[in-house]
Design an enzyme around this catalytic site. Structure first.
Site, mmCIF file in Angstrom:
data_model
loop_
_atom_site.group_PDB
_atom_site.id
_atom_site.type_symbol
_atom_site.label_atom_id
_atom_site.label_comp_id
_atom_site.label_asym_id
_atom_site.label_seq_id
_atom_site.Cartn_x
_atom_site.Cartn_y
_atom_site.Cartn_z
ATOM 1 C CG ASN A 69 -0.372 0.664 2.418
ATOM 2 O OD1 ASN A 69 -0.417 1.885 2.559
ATOM 3 N ND2 ASN A 69 0.209 -0.138 3.306
ATOM 4 C CG LEU A 73 0.894 9.409 6.038
ATOM 5 C CD1 LEU A 73 1.944 10.400 6.498
ATOM 6 C CD2 LEU A 73 0.605 8.396 7.138
ATOM 7 C CG ASN A 127 3.908 6.687 10.629
ATOM 8 O OD1 ASN A 127 5.017 6.182 10.432
ATOM 9 N ND2 ASN A 127 2.963 6.697 9.709
ATOM 10 C CB CYS A 130 6.511 10.570 7.839
ATOM 11 S SG CYS A 130 5.010 9.952 8.588
ATOM 12 C CE LYS A 165 3.096 1.010 12.604
ATOM 13 N NZ LYS A 165 1.717 1.155 12.079
#
Length: 304
Positions: A69, A73, A127, A130, A165
């Protein structure tokens, strides 16, 4: 005593199983199928300061034992999430872990300073996969110093515990984890997706419009188990493990490797009932394996 209970910073979990961020939206669709109070926690969809449309399509592709995928975001932005998405989740007892993303350190700080305004949000999931637009697009989570600085900046403003993460797309996951722990992180979630690609034989081009995408699903489970085990060997920091969970045996494998709780991602698309199924199956499988409680399993792991 609840034999499935787990206590980690900010989170009193009735069981160790939760849907992973990005595979559950903000829970409204799934709430039509089962009571969200059954879940140990909910990892909500990523939030950025401003709304994002995401990447061009196609942005999902099936692979052998998994999927790619490159959603990009896509989300309605912080203000909308605070006003419309999180209030829905406040009716449930299940703790919410808010996933936060950004393109700059300031983006993360802005969202983390306010996301705890919702009484449903008990922890933040940072997260750090990125790309950092101020440093040539290199992901925050691939450089220990950058990851340390970002974690510290967020901890300075966050009103709830912060879990970071980890990206598996690194040479040394342990050094990243140690840098983040040294910055004051309350816990880790691991692993995020592995970078992958599929080619369309007819067009001779990548199937994903973005070129590459994140590989998730059963194919990445051995990598996740290995990385969790490596980090647990050097640290006692709380870990929420994820990456290819399909069965109750997978859940237990993650817990034995070193995770304190487990998140289920891709399988939610295959079976929307996967989380409650795993929760209901876990006690019987523990009985079969002679595991009295998850608390005892953790003690056993610690004493090895």
């Amino acid at each position: 005593m609840n034999r499935l209970a787990v206590e980690i910073p900010g989170l009193s979990l009735k069981n160790p199983i939760m849907p992973a961020s990005g595979c559950f939206g903000f829970g409204q669709e799934y709430s039509k199928y089962y009571d969200l109070n059954e879940l140990g926690a909910i990892m909500a969809k990523a939030v950025t300061p401003e709304p994002r449309l995401g990447n061009p399509t196609p942005r999902v592709a099936e692979t052998a034992s998994g999927m790619l995928n490159a959603i990009g975001l896509q989300n309605p932005g912080l203000e909308h999430v605070l006003a419309h998405e999180l209030p829905f989740l406040e009716q449930f007892e299940t703790p919410i872990i808010a996933n936060v993303a950004g393109a700059t350190e300031d983006d993360y700080v802005q969202v983390c300073a306010r996301i705890g305004e919702s009484k449903a949000v008990k922890a933040i999931e940072l997260n750090i996969s990125c790309p950092n637009v101020k440093h040539g697009g290199i992901a925050f989570g691939t450089d220990p110093d950058v990851a340390h600085r970002l974690t510290k900046a967020v901890k300075n403003v966050a009103t709830v515990p912060v879990y970071v993460k980890l990206s598996p797309n690194v040479a040394d996951i342990v050094s990243i984890a140690q840098a983040i722990e040294a910055a004051g992180a309350d816990g880790l979630t691991m692993i995020n997706t592995l970078l992958g690609m599929r080619i369309d034989l007819k067009t001779r081009k990548p199937i994903i419009a973005n070129g590459t995408g994140g590989l998730s699903g059963p194919a990445i489970k051995p990598v996740a188990i290995r990385m969790i085990h490596q980090v647990r060997e050097v640290s006692n920091i709380p870990i929420i493990g994820m990456g290819g969970v399909q069965t109750v045996d997978d859940v237990l494998e993650f817990l034995i490797a070193g995770a304190d709780a487990v998140a289920v991602g891709t399988m939610n698309f295959t079976d929307p009932f996967i989380c409650p199924k795993l929760i209901s199956e876990l006690p019987k499988r523990m009985d079969e394996l002679g595991i009295s409680s998850l608390q005892e399993l953790k003690k056993e792991r610690t004493n090895q």
